[in-house]
Design a protein around this motif. Structure first.
Motif, PDB file in Angstrom:
ATOM      1  N   SER A  20       6.616  -4.443  -0.564  1.00 25.32           N
ATOM      2  CA  SER A  20       7.286  -3.399  -0.879  1.00 25.32           C
ATOM      3  C   SER A  20       6.727  -2.415  -2.120  1.00 25.32           C
ATOM      4  O   SER A  20       6.832  -1.239  -2.186  1.00 25.32           O
ATOM      5  CB  SER A  20       8.718  -3.140  -0.469  1.00 25.32           C
ATOM      6  OG  SER A  20       9.415  -4.185  -1.642  1.00 25.32           O
ATOM      7  N   LEU A  21       6.778  -3.500  -3.170  1.00 26.72           N
ATOM      8  CA  LEU A  21       6.270  -3.096  -4.600  1.00 26.72           C
ATOM      9  C   LEU A  21       4.784  -2.497  -4.390  1.00 26.72           C
ATOM     10  O   LEU A  21       4.643  -1.536  -5.221  1.00 26.72           O
ATOM     11  CB  LEU A  21       6.486  -4.073  -5.477  1.00 26.72           C
ATOM     12  CG  LEU A  21       7.860  -4.623  -6.087  1.00 26.72           C
ATOM     13  CD1 LEU A  21       8.017  -5.759  -6.858  1.00 26.72           C
ATOM     14  CD2 LEU A  21       8.829  -3.402  -6.623  1.00 26.72           C
ATOM     15  N   LYS A  22       3.881  -3.064  -3.720  1.00 23.81           N
ATOM     16  CA  LYS A  22       2.792  -2.762  -3.567  1.00 23.81           C
ATOM     17  C   LYS A  22       2.767  -1.490  -2.863  1.00 23.81           C
ATOM     18  O   LYS A  22       1.832  -0.693  -2.967  1.00 23.81           O
ATOM     19  CB  LYS A  22       1.962  -3.859  -2.805  1.00 23.81           C
ATOM     20  CG  LYS A  22       1.613  -5.305  -3.660  1.00 23.81           C
ATOM     21  CD  LYS A  22       0.835  -6.000  -2.735  1.00 23.81           C
ATOM     22  CE  LYS A  22       0.648  -7.113  -3.580  1.00 23.81           C
ATOM     23  NZ  LYS A  22      -0.321  -8.385  -2.741  1.00 23.81           N
ATOM     24  N   ALA A  23       3.421  -1.361  -1.753  1.00 20.89           N
ATOM     25  CA  ALA A  23       3.580   0.103  -1.082  1.00 20.89           C
ATOM     26  C   ALA A  23       3.875   1.119  -1.810  1.00 20.89           C
ATOM     27  O   ALA A  23       3.531   2.323  -2.065  1.00 20.89           O
ATOM     28  CB  ALA A  23       4.544  -0.158   0.065  1.00 20.89           C
ATOM     29  N   LEU A  24       4.875   0.715  -2.985  1.00 24.58           N
ATOM     30  CA  LEU A  24       5.443   1.831  -3.829  1.00 24.58           C
ATOM     31  C   LEU A  24       4.169   2.217  -4.686  1.00 24.58           C
ATOM     32  O   LEU A  24       4.071   3.526  -5.041  1.00 24.58           O
ATOM     33  CB  LEU A  24       6.498   1.306  -4.724  1.00 24.58           C
ATOM     34  CG  LEU A  24       7.794   1.143  -3.963  1.00 24.58           C
ATOM     35  CD1 LEU A  24       8.947   0.672  -4.817  1.00 24.58           C
ATOM     36  CD2 LEU A  24       8.168   2.578  -3.405  1.00 24.58           C
ATOM     37  N   LEU A  46       1.708   3.474   3.597  1.00 27.07           N
ATOM     38  CA  LEU A  46       2.464   4.674   3.806  1.00 27.07           C
ATOM     39  C   LEU A  46       3.558   4.398   4.985  1.00 27.07           C
ATOM     40  O   LEU A  46       4.700   4.516   4.779  1.00 27.07           O
ATOM     41  CB  LEU A  46       1.818   5.743   3.740  1.00 27.07           C
ATOM     42  CG  LEU A  46       2.642   7.141   4.052  1.00 27.07           C
ATOM     43  CD1 LEU A  46       3.481   7.283   2.732  1.00 27.07           C
ATOM     44  CD2 LEU A  46       1.557   8.374   3.899  1.00 27.07           C
ATOM     45  N   ALA A  47       2.872   4.081   6.222  1.00 30.12           N
ATOM     46  CA  ALA A  47       3.904   4.177   7.298  1.00 30.12           C
ATOM     47  C   ALA A  47       4.923   2.766   7.135  1.00 30.12           C
ATOM     48  O   ALA A  47       5.805   3.113   7.413  1.00 30.12           O
ATOM     49  CB  ALA A  47       2.575   3.861   8.499  1.00 30.12           C
ATOM     50  N   GLN A  48       4.437   1.724   6.568  1.00 26.40           N
ATOM     51  CA  GLN A  48       5.312   0.760   6.213  1.00 26.40           C
ATOM     52  C   GLN A  48       6.450   1.325   5.550  1.00 26.40           C
ATOM     53  O   GLN A  48       7.719   0.768   5.703  1.00 26.40           O
ATOM     54  CB  GLN A  48       4.539  -0.599   5.922  1.00 26.40           C
ATOM     55  CG  GLN A  48       3.807  -1.063   6.985  1.00 26.40           C
ATOM     56  CD  GLN A  48       3.103  -2.208   6.426  1.00 26.40           C
ATOM     57  OE1 GLN A  48       2.735  -2.463   5.082  1.00 26.40           O
ATOM     58  NE2 GLN A  48       2.150  -3.255   7.431  1.00 26.40           N
ATOM     59  N   LEU A  49       6.123   1.957   4.477  1.00 29.49           N
ATOM     60  CA  LEU A  49       6.905   2.313   3.330  1.00 29.49           C
ATOM     61  C   LEU A  49       8.238   3.197   3.985  1.00 29.49           C
ATOM     62  O   LEU A  49       9.440   3.014   3.751  1.00 29.49           O
ATOM     63  CB  LEU A  49       6.307   2.985   2.158  1.00 29.49           C
ATOM     64  CG  LEU A  49       7.284   3.390   0.947  1.00 29.49           C
ATOM     65  CD1 LEU A  49       8.141   2.165   0.604  1.00 29.49           C
ATOM     66  CD2 LEU A  49       6.636   3.966  -0.075  1.00 29.49           C
ATOM     67  N   SER A  79      -7.680   3.398   5.978  1.00 31.99           N
ATOM     68  CA  SER A  79      -6.682   2.579   6.766  1.00 31.99           C
ATOM     69  C   SER A  79      -5.467   2.051   6.270  1.00 31.99           C
ATOM     70  O   SER A  79      -4.315   2.028   6.510  1.00 31.99           O
ATOM     71  CB  SER A  79      -7.425   1.816   8.164  1.00 31.99           C
ATOM     72  OG  SER A  79      -7.909   0.985   7.449  1.00 31.99           O
ATOM     73  N   GLY A  80      -5.965   1.170   5.392  1.00 31.82           N
ATOM     74  CA  GLY A  80      -4.990   0.563   4.230  1.00 31.82           C
ATOM     75  C   GLY A  80      -4.084   1.200   3.585  1.00 31.82           C
ATOM     76  O   GLY A  80      -2.643   1.116   3.748  1.00 31.82           O
TER      77      GLY A  80
END
Length: 303
Positions: A8-12, A42-45, A36-37
C-alpha cells in the motif's frame, strides 16, 4: 486505510507520481514501470481506500477532490518521514535529536546563541529551543523537565540538579564616553557618589549587587534607572547614567554602542555562571559538547 503494508505504501508512491504527472503513461515513464502496472496499482489503492481517486474521461485521468486531499496528506507524511530521518542522524551523533535550553538574560544576548550556532554547525538536523528567564526560573524549568539544560547565575539553589561552574569573573564599569569619570584609569565604588546609576530590574532591589555594594560603603547616589538588562548598555550610551556589570553581557552588547567606555571597577564584584541539568543528562554527549565549547568561548571573551 485499514491495513498499511509495503504494497500500500508503494501504491501511495505511484499515486503521488500519477497525481503530479497527470497521466498513467507519464507516471510509468517516471517510475520505470509499465503503464498497466500504474493502472493496476491505482485500482488496488482505490479498492483498499474505498474511494475513487480519478475520473476516467476520454482516455485521461481527472483527479477527484478526495485525490487532492490524499495527495496533501502524503506530502505531510513525507515531511514527517524526512524529519524522522534527520532525528535519527542527530541521535546517532549526540544521543538526542532535540534540546531545550533555558538561560539567564545575561548570557542570552551572545554567549548562548553562539553555543547554539556551534551545535548546529556540527549537526543542522538538531531541533533546539531557547528560552530566556531569571536564574531561579531556569532551575525550575530544568527541574520540571520543561528544559533539558540551563545556564544560570551561581550559586545553584536546587538540590535536585547537578551544577557546574563555567566562569567566575569580576564586574567592569560602563560609562558614557563624555562622562568625567571616563578620564580615570579605573572607577571605585566611592566614585559613584552623587552619580545616577543604571541597574537591572531585579525582583527585589535588595538583591541587586551594585546597590548592595553602594549601600555597604555608605555611598549616596543621585538616583537610579531600572531596566531590562538588554537595554542597560544603550541607556549608558545615551548618557542616562553609569553601571557596573559582568563583562560577558557587556561584551555581547557593546558592539552596538560606540559611545560607551569600559573601566576596571573596585572593589571586586564577582559574578559566577554555570550549567544545571538533571541526573539523566550527566553523561550526555550534547552536554559534554556545550560544556567544552562553552569554555572555549569564554576563553575568547577573556582574551
Amino acid at each position: 486505510m485499514a491495513n498499511v503494508t509495503i504494497h500500500s505504501l508503494k501504491a501511495l508512491a505511484v499515486f503521488k507520481t500519477l497525481f503530479e504527472v497527470g497521466s498513467a503513461s507519464g507516471a510509468a515513464r517516471h517510475l520505470g514501470i509499465t503503464q498497466s502496472g500504474v493502472s493496476r496499482s491505482l485500482a488496488q489503492l482505490e479498492e483498499n481506500l474505498g474511494i475513487q481517486l480519478f475520473l476516467r474521461e476520454k482516455n485521461r485521468l481527472v483527479a477527484t477532490p478526495e485525490a487532492r486531499e490524499l495527495y496533501d496528506e502524503i506530502l505531510r507524511l513525507m515531511g514527517n518521514i524526512e524529519e524522522l530521518r534527520h532525528s535519527v542522524l542527530a541521535l546517532k551523533e549526540f544521543g538526542t535529536s532535540r534540546l531545550r535550553i533555558a538561560a539567564i538574560p545575561g548570557l542570552s544576548f551572545g554567549f548562548v546563541p553562539r553555543l547554539v550556532a556551534a551545535l548546529l554547525e556540527e549537526n543542522r538536523r538538531f531541533s533546539v529551543s531557547l528560552d530566556m528567564m531569571a536564574s531561579h526560573e531556569v532551575q525550575s524549568a530544568v527541574e520540571s523537565s520543561h528544559a533539558d539544560i540551563g545556564f544560570i547565575t551561581l550559586p545553584a539553589t536546587s538540590p535536585q540538579l547537578h551544577a557546574e561552574t563555567l566562569l567566575t569573573t569580576q564586574a567592569i564599569c560602563l560609562l558614557p564616553e563624555r562622562h568625567p569619570l571616563a578620564a580615570q584609569a579605573s572607577v571605585d565604588v566611592c566614585d559613584l557618589a552623587d552619580q545616577h546609576l543604571v541597574i537591572s530590574n531585579q525582583p527585589s532591589l535588595a538583591t541587586n549587587p551594585l546597590l548592595e555594594l553602594v549601600a555597604h560603603h555608605g555611598v549616596r547616589i543621585a538616583g537610579k534607572t531600572e531596566a531590562n538588562i538588554g537595554t542597560i548598555t544603550a541607556l549608558v550610551a545615551n548618557e542616562v547614567g553609569i553601571t557596573a556589570m559582568n563583562p560577558i553581557t557587556a561584551h555581547d552588547q557593546l558592539g552596538r554602542h560606540e559611545r560607551v567606555v569600559v573601566r576596571p571597577f573596585t572593589p571586586a564584584m564577582t559574578f559566577g555562571f554555570g550549567l544545571v541539568y538533571r541526573g539523566e543528562w550527566k553523561h550526555s554527549r550534547v552536554l559534554a559538547f556545550l560544556r567544552d565549547r562553552g569554555r572555549e568561548l569564554l576563553a575568547d571573551y577573556r582574551r
